[in-house]
Motif scaffolding. Structure first.
Motif, PDB file in Angstrom:
ATOM      1  N   PRO A   1      42.499  30.006  42.001  1.00 27.03           N
ATOM      2  CA  PRO A   1      42.697  31.135  42.916  1.00 27.03           C
ATOM      3  C   PRO A   1      43.717  32.135  42.389  1.00 27.03           C
ATOM      4  O   PRO A   1      44.547  31.804  41.554  1.00 27.03           O
ATOM      5  N   ARG A   2      43.626  33.352  42.915  1.00 29.24           N
ATOM      6  CA  ARG A   2      44.557  34.414  42.529  1.00 29.24           C
ATOM      7  C   ARG A   2      45.934  34.114  43.097  1.00 29.24           C
ATOM      8  O   ARG A   2      46.073  33.679  44.235  1.00 29.24           O
ATOM      9  N   LYS A   3      46.949  34.371  42.297  1.00 24.39           N
ATOM     10  CA  LYS A   3      48.335  34.222  42.764  1.00 24.39           C
ATOM     11  C   LYS A   3      48.916  35.612  42.985  1.00 24.39           C
ATOM     12  O   LYS A   3      48.336  36.607  42.557  1.00 24.39           O
TER      13      LYS A   3
ATOM     14  N   GLU B   1      45.327  40.430  39.677  1.00 22.60           N
ATOM     15  CA  GLU B   1      44.079  41.042  40.128  1.00 22.60           C
ATOM     16  C   GLU B   1      42.961  40.042  39.856  1.00 22.60           C
ATOM     17  O   GLU B   1      43.100  39.154  39.012  1.00 22.60           O
ATOM     18  N   ARG B   2      41.836  40.209  40.548  1.00 23.92           N
ATOM     19  CA  ARG B   2      40.763  39.236  40.369  1.00 23.92           C
ATOM     20  C   ARG B   2      40.239  39.215  38.932  1.00 23.92           C
ATOM     21  O   ARG B   2      39.788  38.193  38.439  1.00 23.92           O
ATOM     22  N   ALA B   3      40.318  40.407  38.259  1.00 23.40           N
ATOM     23  CA  ALA B   3      39.829  40.450  36.876  1.00 23.40           C
ATOM     24  C   ALA B   3      40.618  39.488  35.976  1.00 23.40           C
ATOM     25  O   ALA B   3      40.083  38.957  34.998  1.00 23.40           O
TER      26      ALA B   3
ATOM     27  N   GLY C   1      34.208  31.173  44.617  1.00 21.93           N
ATOM     28  CA  GLY C   1      35.313  31.224  43.645  1.00 21.93           C
ATOM     29  C   GLY C   1      35.374  32.582  42.959  1.00 21.93           C
ATOM     30  O   GLY C   1      34.352  33.125  42.541  1.00 21.93           O
ATOM     31  N   ASN C   2      36.552  33.134  42.858  1.00 20.46           N
ATOM     32  CA  ASN C   2      36.727  34.478  42.301  1.00 20.46           C
ATOM     33  C   ASN C   2      36.819  34.494  40.778  1.00 20.46           C
ATOM     34  O   ASN C   2      37.261  33.521  40.185  1.00 20.46           O
ATOM     35  N   PRO C   3      36.476  35.629  40.152  1.00 20.55           N
ATOM     36  CA  PRO C   3      35.865  36.825  40.742  1.00 20.55           C
ATOM     37  C   PRO C   3      34.400  36.540  41.079  1.00 20.55           C
ATOM     38  O   PRO C   3      33.574  36.405  40.185  1.00 20.55           O
TER      39      PRO C   3
ATOM     40  N   ASN D   1      33.243  40.154  57.799  1.00 24.61           N
ATOM     41  CA  ASN D   1      33.876  39.695  59.039  1.00 24.61           C
ATOM     42  C   ASN D   1      35.218  40.395  59.270  1.00 24.61           C
ATOM     43  O   ASN D   1      35.575  40.729  60.406  1.00 24.61           O
ATOM     44  N   ARG D   2      35.949  40.613  58.167  1.00 22.10           N
ATOM     45  CA  ARG D   2      37.217  41.345  58.290  1.00 22.10           C
ATOM     46  C   ARG D   2      36.956  42.744  58.838  1.00 22.10           C
ATOM     47  O   ARG D   2      37.696  43.241  59.693  1.00 22.10           O
ATOM     48  N   ALA D   3      35.901  43.380  58.327  1.00 23.62           N
ATOM     49  CA  ALA D   3      35.558  44.731  58.788  1.00 23.62           C
ATOM     50  C   ALA D   3      35.214  44.713  60.275  1.00 23.62           C
ATOM     51  O   ALA D   3      35.709  45.540  61.063  1.00 23.62           O
TER      52      ALA D   3
ATOM     53  N   ASN E   1      31.893  45.149  44.908  1.00 24.28           N
ATOM     54  CA  ASN E   1      32.556  43.954  44.418  1.00 24.28           C
ATOM     55  C   ASN E   1      33.411  43.331  45.515  1.00 24.28           C
ATOM     56  O   ASN E   1      33.969  44.060  46.353  1.00 24.28           O
ATOM     57  N   HIS E   2      33.564  42.018  45.503  1.00 24.39           N
ATOM     58  CA  HIS E   2      34.542  41.370  46.392  1.00 24.39           C
ATOM     59  C   HIS E   2      35.919  41.546  45.746  1.00 24.39           C
ATOM     60  O   HIS E   2      36.431  40.666  45.064  1.00 24.39           O
ATOM     61  N   SER E   3      36.464  42.740  45.931  1.00 24.22           N
ATOM     62  CA  SER E   3      37.749  43.077  45.292  1.00 24.22           C
ATOM     63  C   SER E   3      38.313  44.268  46.049  1.00 24.22           C
ATOM     64  O   SER E   3      37.698  44.769  46.992  1.00 24.22           O
TER      65      SER E   3
ATOM     66  N   ARG F   1      42.786  43.059  52.207  1.00 17.94           N
ATOM     67  CA  ARG F   1      43.150  41.992  53.137  1.00 17.94           C
ATOM     68  C   ARG F   1      43.470  40.676  52.402  1.00 17.94           C
ATOM     69  O   ARG F   1      44.372  39.946  52.789  1.00 17.94           O
ATOM     70  N   GLY F   2      42.715  40.421  51.348  1.00 20.20           N
ATOM     71  CA  GLY F   2      42.962  39.185  50.594  1.00 20.20           C
ATOM     72  C   GLY F   2      44.388  39.157  50.063  1.00 20.20           C
ATOM     73  O   GLY F   2      45.093  38.142  50.172  1.00 20.20           O
ATOM     74  N   ALA F   3      44.835  40.289  49.511  1.00 23.03           N
ATOM     75  CA  ALA F   3      46.194  40.362  48.958  1.00 23.03           C
ATOM     76  C   ALA F   3      47.224  40.259  50.081  1.00 23.03           C
ATOM     77  O   ALA F   3      48.288  39.629  49.915  1.00 23.03           O
TER      78      ALA F   3
ATOM     79  N   SER G   1      46.048  31.932  49.046  1.00 23.34           N
ATOM     80  CA  SER G   1      44.943  32.801  49.431  1.00 23.34           C
ATOM     81  C   SER G   1      44.226  32.248  50.662  1.00 23.34           C
ATOM     82  O   SER G   1      44.378  31.076  51.026  1.00 23.34           O
ATOM     83  N   SER G   2      43.480  33.144  51.288  1.00 30.28           N
ATOM     84  CA  SER G   2      42.794  32.804  52.540  1.00 30.28           C
ATOM     85  C   SER G   2      41.950  31.542  52.331  1.00 30.28           C
ATOM     86  O   SER G   2      41.323  31.378  51.289  1.00 30.28           O
ATOM     87  N   ALA G   3      41.932  30.687  53.316  1.00 24.77           N
ATOM     88  CA  ALA G   3      41.187  29.439  53.144  1.00 24.77           C
ATOM     89  C   ALA G   3      40.253  29.185  54.329  1.00 24.77           C
ATOM     90  O   ALA G   3      39.042  29.079  54.144  1.00 24.77           O
TER      91      ALA G   3
END
Ligand code: NAD
Ligand code: LMR
Length: 329
Positions: free
Chosen positions: A88-90, A94-96, A126-128, A157-159, A188-190, A228-230, A239-241
Motif C-alpha cells: 500500500p501507499r505510504k 504517489e500511486r505511480a 491493489g494499487n496502482p 461511493n465517495r462521490a 485512473n484510481h488516482s 480522499r485516499g490521501a 490507507s482506507s481499508a
C-alpha cells in the motif's frame, strides 16, 4: 453450485475487513462458497489466525477455506479473484511509485490466473489498480480482457456521499445516496480521476442544476473525491481499508448479479470508448446485467469533463509506458 473465490493479500487490512462479509453472504447470499487465500510466506502465520477466526464464525455458507503462498494453487479453477495483495501507499507516496514494487506481483499472478475457470471475474484493488489490472491481463492472454477489472467503486461511493451531503445542504431536505443516479468516475484510481456529475440526477432532476454551484463542483467536489485516499492516509496513518473492502464486494456483487439498470463505476479495458485509447484499463460508467457489464454509451462529454478525462487518461498512458520500461508489460 459452490463458487470458489480467491483473495490475495488476505492477511492484510482490506482482507481482514472483506473476508468475513464475503463469507457471511454479502455477494452470494445463501449460496455456498469456498475461499482460497493467498499470502506471502512471511504472512502465512497471520493468515492462519484469520482462518481460525473464520472458523469461529461458523458461517453456514462457507464450505471450505484453503490457504497458500503459491499463486498457481490459489487461482486453480476459481470463479472470481479479488487481487488485493500488494504494497500500500505510504504518506507522501504517489500511486505511480508503487508500480515498480507491484508490477512484478501482478505479472506473476496474471500468469497464474490462466489456471482459473474460463469465466473467472478478476477485480484488482491493489494499487496502482488500473495498471495492475492491465499487467495481470497482459500475462493471461487466454482470458478475455473484459474479465479483468479494477476498483473505482470506492471513488464512486465517495462521490455519492459528498453529493448527498451537498444536496442536503442546498435543498434543506435530507438527501440519501440512493436518491442520486448517473454519477460516474472516469479515468485512473488516482488523484487525476474525474468524478463526473454532468449526467447525474437527484430524483429525476439534473443534479448540477439542484446544486447550482459550478465553483463548488470544480474546486471542492472533484478534488475532495480525488484526494480522499490521501486524506485518509493522513488521518489514519494507514490507507482506507473497511471502505475499500466494502467497495470491492459491491463491485463483485453488481458484476455477478447486476446493478438494476443503475450506473456504477468500474475500471475496464477500453476499446476506444469516449476517445480513451484502446487497451487502457480506465474507469467508465457501466451498467451490470446478466453476469457482465456494458459501458454506458452515447453520453455527451462537455469541455470540463473532456479536460479532466484527458488528464487522467494521460496518466494511465504514462503508467503503461513506465510498466513497459520496467519490463512488466
Ligand atoms: N483501489 C482502491 O480503491 C484501493 C483502496 C484502498 C487500498 N487499496 C490498495 O489495496 C492494497 C492493499 O491494501 P491493504 O491496506 O490491505 O494493505 P496491507 O499492507 O494491510 O495488506 C496487503 C497484504 O498483501 C500481502 N501481499 C503482498 N504481496 C503479496 C503477494 N505477492 N501475494 C499475496 N499477498 C501479498 C501482504 O503480505 C499483506 O498482508 C494496497 O495496494 C492499497 O494501496 C486500493
Ligand atoms: O489512496 C490510496 O493510496 C489508498 C486507496 O487507493 C484509496 O483511494 O483510499
Amino acid at each position: 453450485m459452490t463458487r470458489t473465490i480467491a483473495v490475495t493479500g488476505a492477511a492484510g487490512q482490506i482482507g481482514y475487513s472483506l473476508l468475513f462479509r464475503l463469507a457471511a453472504g454479502f455477494v452470494y447470499g445463501d449460496e455456498p462458497i469456498r475461499l482460497r487465500l493467498l499470502e506471502i510466506p512471511q504472512a502465512m502465520q497471520a493468515l492462519e489466525g484469520v482462518v481460525m477466526e473464520l472458523d469461529d464464525c461458523a458461517f453456514t455458507q462457507l464450505e471450505a477455506v484453503e490457504i497458500t503462498d503459491d499463486p498457481a494453487t490459489a487461482f486453480d479453477g476459481v470463479d472470481a479473484a479479488l487481487l488485493i495483495g500488494s504494497m500500500p501507499r505510504k504518506k507522501g507516496m504517489e500511486r505511480a511509485d508503487l508500480l515498480q514494487k507491484n508490477g512484478e506481483i501482478f505479472s506473476t499472478q496474471g500468469r497464474a490466473l490462466e489456471n482459473a475457470a474460463g469465466h473467472v471475474k478478476v477485480v484488482v484493488t491493489g494499487n496502482p489498480a488500473n495498471t495492475n489490472a492491465l499487467i495481470a491481463s497482459h500475462h493471461a492472454p487466454d482470458i478475455p480482457k473484459t474479465q479483468f477489472t479494477a476498483l473505482t467503486r470506492l471513488d464512486h461511493n465517495r462521490a455519492l456521499s459528498q453529493l448527498a451531503a451537498k444536496a442536503t445542504e442546498v435543498t434543506g431536505e435530507p438527501v440519501q445516496v440512493q436518491d442520486l443516479e448517473r454519477v460516474a468516475i472516469w479515468g485512473n484510481h488516482s488523484a487525476t480521476q474525474y468524478p463526473d456529475i454532468s449526467h447525474a440526477r437527484l430524483t429525476g432532476r439534473p443534479l448540477a442544476e439542484v446544486i447550482g454551484d459550478e465553483a463548488w463542483v470544480a474546486d471542492e467536489f472533484v478534488p475532495t473525491v480525488a484526494k480522499r485516499g490521501a486524506a485518509i492516509i493522513a488521518a489514519r496513518g494507514a490507507s482506507s481499508a473497511a471502505s475499500a473492502a466494502h467497495a470491492t464486494l459491491e463491485h463483485l456483487r453488481d458484476w455477478e448479479h447486476g446493478s438494476n439498470g443503475g450506473w456504477v463505476s468500474m475500471a475496464v479495458h477500453s476499446q476506444g470508448e469516449y476517445d480513451v485509447p484502446a487497451g487502457l484499463v480506465s474507469s467508465f460508467p457501466v451498467v451490470c446485467a446478466d453476469g457482465g457489464y456494458e459501458i454506458v454509451t452515447g453520453l455527451e462529454v462537455d469541455a470540463f469533463s473532456r479536460k479532466h478525462i484527458d488528464t487522467s487518461v494521460a496518466e494511465l498512458q504514462a503508467e503503461r509506458e513506465t510498466a513497459q520500461e520496467l519490463g512488466v508489460l
